[in-house]
Design an enzyme around this catalytic site. Sequence first.
Site, PDB file in Angstrom:
ATOM      1  N   CYS A  74       0.864  -1.173   0.000  1.00  0.00           N
ATOM      2  CA  CYS A  74       0.000   0.000   0.000  1.00  0.00           C
ATOM      3  C   CYS A  74       0.904   1.227   0.000  1.00  0.00           C
ATOM      4  O   CYS A  74       1.700   1.414   0.941  1.00  0.00           O
ATOM      5  CB  CYS A  74      -0.866  -0.034   1.256  1.00  0.00           C
ATOM      6  SG  CYS A  74      -1.886   1.437   1.484  1.00  0.00           S
ATOM      7  N   CYS A 185      -0.787   3.644  -6.771  1.00  0.00           N
ATOM      8  CA  CYS A 185      -1.666   3.062  -5.747  1.00  0.00           C
ATOM      9  C   CYS A 185      -1.885   1.622  -6.185  1.00  0.00           C
ATOM     10  O   CYS A 185      -2.140   1.362  -7.366  1.00  0.00           O
ATOM     11  CB  CYS A 185      -2.990   3.820  -5.703  1.00  0.00           C
ATOM     12  SG  CYS A 185      -4.281   2.988  -4.748  1.00  0.00           S
TER      13      CYS A 185
HETATM   14  N1  DGL Z   1      -3.924   0.606  -2.132  1.00  0.00           N
HETATM   15  C1  DGL Z   1      -3.542   1.757  -1.433  1.00  0.00           C
HETATM   16  C2  DGL Z   1      -2.329   2.457  -1.981  1.00  0.00           C
HETATM   17  O1  DGL Z   1      -1.518   1.833  -2.623  1.00  0.00           O
HETATM   18  C3  DGL Z   1      -4.518   2.603  -0.691  1.00  0.00           C
HETATM   19  C4  DGL Z   1      -5.829   2.970  -1.264  1.00  0.00           C
HETATM   20  C5  DGL Z   1      -6.710   3.582  -0.197  1.00  0.00           C
HETATM   21  O2  DGL Z   1      -7.002   2.880   0.766  1.00  0.00           O
HETATM   22  O3  DGL Z   1      -7.075   4.767  -0.307  1.00  0.00           O
HETATM   23  O4  DGL Z   1      -2.133   3.612  -1.760  1.00  0.00           O
END
Ligand code: DGL
Length: 272
Positions: A74, A185
Amino acid sequence: MHSESPIGVYDSGVGGLSVVRAIRDLLPHEPLLYVADSAHVPYGEKTQAFVEQRACAIADYFVSQRARAMVVACNTATAAAIALLRQRHPALIIIGVEPAIKPAAHLTHTGVVGVFATTGTLASPKFAALVQREAPEVRIVLRPCPQWVRLVEQGVLSGPEAAEAVRGPVAELREAGADVLVLGCTHFPFLRDVIQDAAGPGVPLLETGAPVARWLRHQLHERGLLATQGPGALQLQTTGDADALAQLASRLLGTPMPAGTVPDAWRGLRPV
Ligand code: DGL
Protein backbone atom coordinates in the site's frame (compact mmCIF):
# COMPACT_ATOMS: atom_id res chain seq x y z
CA MET A 1 11.57 -18.78 12.36
CA HIS A 2 11.62 -20.97 9.25
CA SER A 3 10.27 -21.11 5.75
CA GLU A 4 6.85 -22.50 6.77
CA SER A 5 6.01 -19.26 8.57
CA PRO A 6 4.22 -16.85 6.26
CA ILE A 7 5.14 -13.65 4.51
CA GLY A 8 2.58 -11.08 5.64
CA VAL A 9 1.21 -8.85 2.89
CA TYR A 10 -1.03 -5.96 3.82
CA ASP A 11 -3.16 -3.25 2.22
CA SER A 12 -6.13 -1.12 3.18
CA GLY A 13 -8.25 -3.37 0.96
CA VAL A 14 -7.85 -5.56 -2.12
CA GLY A 15 -5.28 -3.38 -3.93
CA GLY A 16 -2.34 -5.27 -2.48
CA LEU A 17 -3.51 -8.34 -4.38
CA SER A 18 -1.86 -6.74 -7.42
CA VAL A 19 1.42 -7.12 -5.50
CA VAL A 20 0.47 -10.65 -4.38
CA ARG A 21 0.15 -11.64 -8.06
CA ALA A 22 3.73 -10.56 -8.70
CA ILE A 23 5.05 -12.25 -5.52
CA ARG A 24 3.36 -15.53 -6.44
CA ASP A 25 4.77 -15.39 -9.97
CA LEU A 26 8.31 -14.95 -8.68
CA LEU A 27 8.16 -16.88 -5.40
CA PRO A 28 5.64 -19.69 -5.90
CA HIS A 29 6.76 -21.59 -2.78
CA GLU A 30 6.26 -18.80 -0.30
CA PRO A 31 3.25 -19.17 2.01
CA LEU A 32 1.51 -15.79 2.07
CA LEU A 33 -0.86 -14.34 4.64
CA TYR A 34 -2.73 -11.43 3.07
CA VAL A 35 -4.56 -8.96 5.29
CA ALA A 36 -7.07 -6.52 3.81
CA ASP A 37 -7.92 -3.83 6.35
CA SER A 38 -11.38 -3.59 4.77
CA ALA A 39 -13.02 -2.23 7.94
CA HIS A 40 -10.94 0.92 7.48
CA VAL A 41 -10.62 1.25 3.69
CA PRO A 42 -9.94 3.70 2.08
CA TYR A 43 -6.78 5.07 3.69
CA GLY A 44 -6.18 7.71 1.03
CA GLU A 45 -8.04 10.58 2.70
CA LYS A 46 -7.33 9.61 6.34
CA THR A 47 -4.79 11.24 8.64
CA GLN A 48 -1.24 9.99 8.98
CA ALA A 49 -1.89 9.20 12.66
CA PHE A 50 -4.82 6.97 11.75
CA VAL A 51 -2.89 5.05 9.09
CA GLU A 52 0.05 4.66 11.50
CA GLN A 53 -2.20 3.10 14.11
CA ARG A 54 -3.69 0.66 11.64
CA ALA A 55 -0.30 -0.27 10.16
CA CYS A 56 1.06 -0.92 13.65
CA ALA A 57 -1.91 -3.14 14.51
CA ILE A 58 -1.41 -5.25 11.38
CA ALA A 59 2.38 -5.43 11.86
CA ASP A 60 1.84 -6.63 15.43
CA TYR A 61 -0.58 -9.24 14.11
CA PHE A 62 1.96 -10.51 11.56
CA VAL A 63 4.59 -10.75 14.29
CA SER A 64 2.12 -12.75 16.43
CA GLN A 65 1.80 -15.10 13.43
CA ARG A 66 5.62 -15.44 13.28
CA ALA A 67 5.78 -13.86 9.83
CA ARG A 68 9.24 -13.94 8.21
CA ALA A 69 8.59 -10.61 6.50
CA MET A 70 5.95 -7.95 6.04
CA VAL A 71 5.16 -6.40 2.68
CA VAL A 72 3.27 -3.13 3.04
CA ALA A 73 1.51 -3.46 -0.33
CA CYS A 74 0.00 0.00 0.00
CA ASN A 75 1.64 3.24 -1.12
CA THR A 76 -0.37 5.28 1.38
CA ALA A 77 0.59 3.14 4.39
CA THR A 78 4.21 3.01 3.23
CA ALA A 79 4.35 6.80 3.01
CA ALA A 80 2.64 7.28 6.37
CA ALA A 81 4.04 4.52 8.51
CA ILE A 82 6.99 2.51 7.23
CA ALA A 83 9.60 4.32 9.33
CA LEU A 84 7.50 3.76 12.43
CA LEU A 85 6.96 0.08 11.60
CA ARG A 86 10.71 -0.44 11.26
CA GLN A 87 11.29 1.19 14.65
CA ARG A 88 8.61 -0.95 16.23
CA HIS A 89 9.80 -4.25 14.77
CA PRO A 90 13.51 -3.89 14.04
CA ALA A 91 14.06 -7.64 13.56
CA LEU A 92 11.33 -8.03 10.93
CA ILE A 93 12.02 -7.63 7.21
CA ILE A 94 9.64 -4.81 6.21
CA ILE A 95 9.23 -3.92 2.54
CA GLY A 96 7.15 -1.03 1.29
CA VAL A 97 5.93 0.18 -2.09
CA GLU A 98 6.54 3.55 -3.68
CA PRO A 99 5.32 5.03 -6.98
CA ALA A 100 7.63 4.07 -9.88
CA ILE A 101 9.12 7.55 -10.29
CA LYS A 102 12.65 6.40 -11.16
CA PRO A 103 11.76 4.19 -14.16
CA ALA A 104 9.23 6.80 -15.30
CA ALA A 105 11.94 9.48 -15.31
CA HIS A 106 14.04 7.24 -17.56
CA LEU A 107 11.19 6.51 -19.96
CA THR A 108 9.74 9.95 -20.55
CA HIS A 109 10.54 11.78 -23.80
CA THR A 110 8.46 14.85 -23.07
CA GLY A 111 10.05 15.36 -19.64
CA VAL A 112 6.60 15.17 -18.06
CA VAL A 113 5.46 12.23 -15.93
CA GLY A 114 1.90 11.79 -14.64
CA VAL A 115 1.25 10.17 -11.28
CA PHE A 116 -2.05 8.75 -10.06
CA ALA A 117 -2.14 7.94 -6.35
CA THR A 118 -4.05 8.73 -3.18
CA THR A 119 -4.16 12.17 -1.59
CA GLY A 120 -2.16 10.81 1.36
CA THR A 121 0.66 9.49 -0.83
CA LEU A 122 0.91 12.60 -2.99
CA ALA A 123 0.92 14.95 0.02
CA SER A 124 3.54 12.99 1.97
CA PRO A 125 7.10 14.21 2.61
CA LYS A 126 8.28 10.74 1.58
CA PHE A 127 6.82 11.22 -1.90
CA ALA A 128 8.35 14.71 -2.19
CA ALA A 129 11.74 13.27 -1.23
CA LEU A 130 11.36 10.45 -3.79
CA VAL A 131 10.68 12.94 -6.60
CA GLN A 132 13.55 15.16 -5.50
CA ARG A 133 15.94 12.19 -5.39
CA GLU A 134 14.91 10.27 -8.51
CA ALA A 135 13.52 12.85 -10.91
CA PRO A 136 14.79 16.34 -10.12
CA GLU A 137 14.83 17.29 -13.83
CA VAL A 138 11.38 15.95 -14.66
CA ARG A 139 8.07 17.76 -14.37
CA ILE A 140 5.72 15.62 -12.29
CA VAL A 141 1.99 16.18 -12.67
CA LEU A 142 -0.18 14.71 -9.93
CA ARG A 143 -3.75 13.50 -9.75
CA PRO A 144 -5.32 11.99 -6.62
CA CYS A 145 -7.98 9.44 -7.62
CA PRO A 146 -9.96 8.32 -4.55
CA GLN A 147 -12.85 7.28 -6.77
CA TRP A 148 -10.70 4.64 -8.47
CA VAL A 149 -10.04 2.96 -5.10
CA ARG A 150 -13.79 2.84 -4.45
CA LEU A 151 -14.46 1.32 -7.87
CA VAL A 152 -11.94 -1.48 -7.35
CA GLU A 153 -13.32 -2.17 -3.86
CA GLN A 154 -16.76 -2.49 -5.49
CA GLY A 155 -15.39 -4.79 -8.19
CA VAL A 156 -16.12 -2.29 -10.98
CA LEU A 157 -13.08 -2.86 -13.20
CA SER A 158 -14.51 -2.36 -16.68
CA GLY A 159 -17.61 -1.07 -18.45
CA PRO A 160 -19.01 2.45 -18.80
CA GLU A 161 -18.76 3.45 -15.12
CA ALA A 162 -15.06 2.57 -14.92
CA ALA A 163 -14.32 4.12 -18.34
CA GLU A 164 -16.07 7.33 -17.31
CA ALA A 165 -14.18 7.52 -14.01
CA VAL A 166 -10.75 7.27 -15.62
CA ARG A 167 -11.42 9.44 -18.69
CA GLY A 168 -11.13 12.87 -16.99
CA PRO A 169 -8.02 12.26 -14.85
CA VAL A 170 -6.15 10.54 -17.68
CA ALA A 171 -7.02 13.31 -20.16
CA GLU A 172 -5.90 15.94 -17.65
CA LEU A 173 -2.41 14.46 -17.26
CA ARG A 174 -2.03 13.65 -20.98
CA GLU A 175 -2.99 17.26 -21.85
CA ALA A 176 -0.36 18.45 -19.37
CA GLY A 177 2.19 16.62 -21.56
CA ALA A 178 2.69 13.39 -19.62
CA ASP A 179 3.83 10.55 -21.88
CA VAL A 180 4.37 8.07 -19.01
CA LEU A 181 1.77 7.38 -16.33
CA VAL A 182 2.62 5.99 -12.90
CA LEU A 183 0.01 3.89 -11.11
CA GLY A 184 1.03 4.96 -7.61
CA CYS A 185 -1.67 3.06 -5.75
CA THR A 186 -1.82 -0.73 -5.64
CA HIS A 187 -5.54 -0.71 -6.44
CA PHE A 188 -4.99 0.89 -9.84
CA PRO A 189 -3.42 -2.05 -11.75
CA PHE A 190 -6.88 -3.65 -11.56
CA LEU A 191 -8.13 -0.76 -13.74
CA ARG A 192 -5.20 -1.10 -16.16
CA ASP A 193 -7.32 -1.93 -19.22
CA VAL A 194 -9.62 1.07 -18.93
CA ILE A 195 -6.72 3.38 -18.06
CA GLN A 196 -4.76 2.13 -21.08
CA ASP A 197 -7.80 2.66 -23.33
CA ALA A 198 -8.10 6.24 -22.11
CA ALA A 199 -4.36 6.96 -22.36
CA GLY A 200 -3.75 5.40 -25.77
CA PRO A 201 -1.85 2.23 -26.66
CA GLY A 202 1.72 3.56 -26.60
CA VAL A 203 1.63 5.12 -23.15
CA PRO A 204 3.53 3.11 -20.50
CA LEU A 205 1.58 2.52 -17.25
CA LEU A 206 4.05 1.75 -14.49
CA GLU A 207 3.28 -0.32 -11.42
CA THR A 208 5.53 -1.74 -8.73
CA GLY A 209 4.49 -5.35 -8.05
CA ALA A 210 7.39 -7.02 -9.88
CA PRO A 211 10.23 -4.92 -8.38
CA VAL A 212 8.74 -5.38 -4.90
CA ALA A 213 8.67 -9.16 -5.43
CA ARG A 214 12.34 -9.08 -6.54
CA TRP A 215 13.34 -7.02 -3.52
CA LEU A 216 11.49 -9.42 -1.23
CA ARG A 217 13.32 -12.37 -2.81
CA HIS A 218 16.64 -10.60 -2.31
CA GLN A 219 15.93 -9.82 1.34
CA LEU A 220 14.77 -13.36 2.14
CA HIS A 221 17.69 -14.89 0.27
CA GLU A 222 20.23 -12.75 2.13
CA ARG A 223 18.98 -14.04 5.47
CA GLY A 224 18.65 -17.65 4.30
CA LEU A 225 14.86 -17.43 4.70
CA LEU A 226 13.75 -18.14 1.12
CA ALA A 227 11.24 -21.00 0.74
CA THR A 228 12.42 -23.28 -2.09
CA GLN A 229 9.79 -25.99 -1.85
CA GLY A 230 6.23 -26.46 -0.66
CA PRO A 231 2.89 -25.39 -2.10
CA GLY A 232 3.10 -21.69 -1.23
CA ALA A 233 -0.50 -21.36 -0.12
CA LEU A 234 -2.21 -17.97 -0.04
CA GLN A 235 -4.37 -17.27 3.00
CA LEU A 236 -6.69 -14.24 2.91
CA GLN A 237 -7.96 -12.43 5.97
CA THR A 238 -9.84 -9.20 6.49
CA THR A 239 -10.82 -6.86 9.30
CA GLY A 240 -14.17 -6.53 7.51
CA ASP A 241 -16.55 -8.96 5.81
CA ALA A 242 -14.88 -12.27 4.93
CA ASP A 243 -17.50 -13.31 2.34
CA ALA A 244 -17.18 -10.02 0.51
CA LEU A 245 -13.37 -10.36 0.41
CA ALA A 246 -13.61 -13.98 -0.78
CA GLN A 247 -15.89 -12.98 -3.64
CA LEU A 248 -13.89 -10.00 -4.78
CA ALA A 249 -10.47 -11.66 -4.38
CA SER A 250 -11.67 -14.67 -6.40
CA ARG A 251 -12.52 -12.32 -9.25
CA LEU A 252 -9.32 -10.31 -9.00
CA LEU A 253 -7.06 -13.36 -8.83
CA GLY A 254 -9.11 -15.42 -11.28
CA THR A 255 -9.37 -18.43 -8.97
CA PRO A 256 -11.74 -19.34 -6.10
CA MET A 257 -10.32 -17.93 -2.86
CA PRO A 258 -11.75 -18.52 0.62
CA ALA A 259 -11.21 -15.77 3.21
CA GLY A 260 -11.36 -15.45 6.99
CA THR A 261 -11.24 -12.66 9.52
CA VAL A 262 -8.40 -11.14 11.50
CA PRO A 263 -8.87 -11.83 15.25
CA ASP A 264 -10.64 -9.02 17.15
CA ALA A 265 -7.52 -7.88 19.01
CA TRP A 266 -6.07 -6.47 15.77
CA ARG A 267 -9.20 -5.00 14.25
CA GLY A 268 -9.30 -1.68 16.08
CA LEU A 269 -6.85 1.16 16.51
CA ARG A 270 -3.64 0.39 18.32
CA PRO A 271 -1.62 2.99 20.20
CA VAL A 272 1.72 3.72 18.54
N1 DGL B 1 -3.92 0.61 -2.13
C1 DGL B 1 -3.54 1.76 -1.43
C2 DGL B 1 -2.33 2.46 -1.98
O1 DGL B 1 -1.52 1.83 -2.62
C3 DGL B 1 -4.52 2.60 -0.69
C4 DGL B 1 -5.83 2.97 -1.26
C5 DGL B 1 -6.71 3.58 -0.20
O2 DGL B 1 -7.00 2.88 0.77
O3 DGL B 1 -7.08 4.77 -0.31
O4 DGL B 1 -2.13 3.61 -1.76
